[in-house]
Design a protein around this motif. Sequence first.
Motif, PDB file in Angstrom:
ATOM      1  N   GLU A  72      -5.705  63.776  19.457  1.00  0.00           N
ATOM      2  CA  GLU A  72      -6.759  63.230  20.287  1.00  0.00           C
ATOM      3  C   GLU A  72      -7.349  64.344  21.131  1.00  0.00           C
ATOM      4  O   GLU A  72      -6.735  65.407  21.314  1.00  0.00           O
ATOM      5  CB  GLU A  72      -6.226  62.122  21.197  1.00  0.00           C
ATOM      6  N   TYR A  91     -14.824  55.608  20.090  1.00  0.00           N
ATOM      7  CA  TYR A  91     -14.406  56.425  21.224  1.00  0.00           C
ATOM      8  C   TYR A  91     -13.830  55.530  22.311  1.00  0.00           C
ATOM      9  O   TYR A  91     -13.929  54.303  22.258  1.00  0.00           O
ATOM     10  CB  TYR A  91     -15.591  57.225  21.778  1.00  0.00           C
ATOM     11  N   GLU A  92     -13.226  56.159  23.300  1.00  0.00           N
ATOM     12  CA  GLU A  92     -12.689  55.452  24.464  1.00  0.00           C
ATOM     13  C   GLU A  92     -13.322  56.003  25.725  1.00  0.00           C
ATOM     14  O   GLU A  92     -13.412  57.229  25.901  1.00  0.00           O
ATOM     15  CB  GLU A  92     -11.171  55.633  24.564  1.00  0.00           C
ATOM     16  N   PHE A 120     -12.488  56.061  29.681  1.00  0.00           N
ATOM     17  CA  PHE A 120     -11.317  55.786  30.497  1.00  0.00           C
ATOM     18  C   PHE A 120     -11.604  56.091  31.962  1.00  0.00           C
ATOM     19  O   PHE A 120     -12.419  56.956  32.294  1.00  0.00           O
ATOM     20  CB  PHE A 120     -10.084  56.556  30.011  1.00  0.00           C
ATOM     21  N   VAL A 169      -8.770  51.732  29.981  1.00  0.00           N
ATOM     22  CA  VAL A 169      -9.444  52.217  28.777  1.00  0.00           C
ATOM     23  C   VAL A 169     -10.318  51.112  28.183  1.00  0.00           C
ATOM     24  O   VAL A 169      -9.920  49.939  28.139  1.00  0.00           O
ATOM     25  CB  VAL A 169      -8.412  52.686  27.726  1.00  0.00           C
ATOM     26  N   CYS A 170     -11.500  51.494  27.724  1.00  0.00           N
ATOM     27  CA  CYS A 170     -12.403  50.578  27.017  1.00  0.00           C
ATOM     28  C   CYS A 170     -12.889  51.273  25.752  1.00  0.00           C
ATOM     29  O   CYS A 170     -13.531  52.327  25.823  1.00  0.00           O
ATOM     30  CB  CYS A 170     -13.594  50.202  27.908  1.00  0.00           C
ATOM     31  N   GLU A 171     -12.568  50.716  24.594  1.00  0.00           N
ATOM     32  CA  GLU A 171     -13.024  51.282  23.324  1.00  0.00           C
ATOM     33  C   GLU A 171     -14.454  50.846  23.034  1.00  0.00           C
ATOM     34  O   GLU A 171     -14.856  49.731  23.377  1.00  0.00           O
ATOM     35  CB  GLU A 171     -12.122  50.829  22.180  1.00  0.00           C
ATOM     36  N   ARG A 196      -3.526  51.131  30.206  1.00  0.00           N
ATOM     37  CA  ARG A 196      -2.767  51.759  29.130  1.00  0.00           C
ATOM     38  C   ARG A 196      -1.945  52.899  29.726  1.00  0.00           C
ATOM     39  O   ARG A 196      -2.452  53.695  30.515  1.00  0.00           O
ATOM     40  CB  ARG A 196      -3.674  52.294  28.036  1.00  0.00           C
ATOM     41  N   ARG A 201     -12.757  59.839  25.317  1.00  0.00           N
ATOM     42  CA  ARG A 201     -11.705  60.338  24.438  1.00  0.00           C
ATOM     43  C   ARG A 201     -11.976  59.940  22.985  1.00  0.00           C
ATOM     44  O   ARG A 201     -12.509  58.862  22.714  1.00  0.00           O
ATOM     45  CB  ARG A 201     -10.346  59.780  24.880  1.00  0.00           C
ATOM     46  N   ARG A 203      -9.760  59.556  19.449  1.00  0.00           N
ATOM     47  CA  ARG A 203      -8.385  59.475  18.952  1.00  0.00           C
ATOM     48  C   ARG A 203      -8.385  59.262  17.445  1.00  0.00           C
ATOM     49  O   ARG A 203      -9.165  58.474  16.903  1.00  0.00           O
ATOM     50  CB  ARG A 203      -7.629  58.331  19.627  1.00  0.00           C
ATOM     51  N   ASN A 263      -7.847  55.605  16.091  1.00  0.00           N
ATOM     52  CA  ASN A 263      -8.979  54.681  16.152  1.00  0.00           C
ATOM     53  C   ASN A 263     -10.022  54.962  15.082  1.00  0.00           C
ATOM     54  O   ASN A 263     -10.996  54.215  14.961  1.00  0.00           O
ATOM     55  CB  ASN A 263      -9.660  54.752  17.518  1.00  0.00           C
TER      56      ASN A 263
END
Length: 450
Positions: free
Chosen positions: A126, A165-166, A168, A182-184, A217, A255, A257, A260
């Motif tokens: 990540e 993506y995230e 945060f 965190v919100c994707e 998280r 972020r 990852r 994801n």
Amino acid sequence: DQRSKEAYDIDSLGLRNLIHAYLNVRHADYGTSQAAKRVLFKFRKRPADFGLFGIDDGSIDGNANDLDSVYSTNDSQDDMDRRNNPASLPTRPSSYSVAATLSQCDWKTNKFGHGVFAGKVGRGGEAAIASARLRSRNDPEQGIDLRSGGFAGLVCRVCSDGGVYEAFVRTNAYETLGVEYVCEFKTPSKSPTNDGGNTSRTKWGTVRLEFSDFRPRMRQFQAQEGEDAQRMRQALGQSDIPPFTGSDIRQLGFRYRDKNNQFSWSGASNSGWSKFYLALDFIKVYRGQPEPEFVYLSDARIPPVVNDAMVKHDLHRLVTTSSSESRTSYSIIDDEKASKVNEDKMDRSAEETYFKYMGEEMIKQSGLSYTIIRVAGYNTDLGTDSSAVRLQKMNKNITSVSRVDLAQVIASALLTPNACNLILYMTKAQQRGVLDGDIWQKFARLRSEN
């Protein structure tokens, strides 16, 4: 043709002008303190904002300066515009490398002045960028408080390749328990052409991130305090972490990852790396409202989930693709089914459906509160009692609705907090006497399902 032009004039150009006029009048009447949106970071027009971000090293002490004077919701627009002078702002150290074994990334500006977060990650890897430490003006030990200004979420203008993506946010819970919020979000993309032209998948779009969608998280630390790690996991397991509401924001970041974006490995090279690209134009906050500001009537032919591959802007169509067909073979969504539904009810062309969908996207990206009602058509039947009106999330068993019933639903939505930011299908119950509450209760049920 004429109908397509009218659809563009009403649901694209006309709606855009209406939204802009509403935002401008609201700002003119109530001032900056009640503006629907406020700018947090604007990378293209305020180059100094770029220096407030850097590659994330997991530390929340990225910058010890007080940045609330820069981003206070009580500042005037002139105060915020003074950030165009880089000398007056704190800066974050230039980008530095992270664990090279799992990620290689960079934070830079492109020739247009956008902040660009790009690189590649290995399997299980990540990479992230994060802002400097944000501090409250009133209490430097606290983060900035957007909740007190009535803000309900973030609006970000991004250019990306369709990856997940995230976003945060780090608060005091990150320092004490190692927990961040965190919100994707899925980014827009476009299909490359097969004619030897532009092969890029990157596309500009606006993403809307509600504070209520940020979930706690636990982050993994290298610290060896086993007792602290156990305490963190216990607190998270017992749901002792309060929900994120927009207060005490000490750091903001993005972020990418590997876990994801497993789809990206299907087209990855044998090098074992998955590439990503995220350009940022601005990050704004939008103000929450107790009831919807817009109620938009849309088309029930639009499916509950629309991905980027289904939207063909060059054709002005929403389409489906078949895996057994070539990439250039398309069919209009539910064409045969829609012709049966529309018979004697609504004769809407595929282009009109496309512009309805684009109108929906425009409203969602505006930062205004909304209710979107998708209908298959209208009839002149007399109004029925609320038990015969069905509001649902899926487009199954959709029939035309009475204009009288529709007017009742619209009036109820404008006065119902549970109708805020909902997309729903309206139809008529298949059987008389099906009772599931009045209109307000139906909105409450849909809210609970969301």
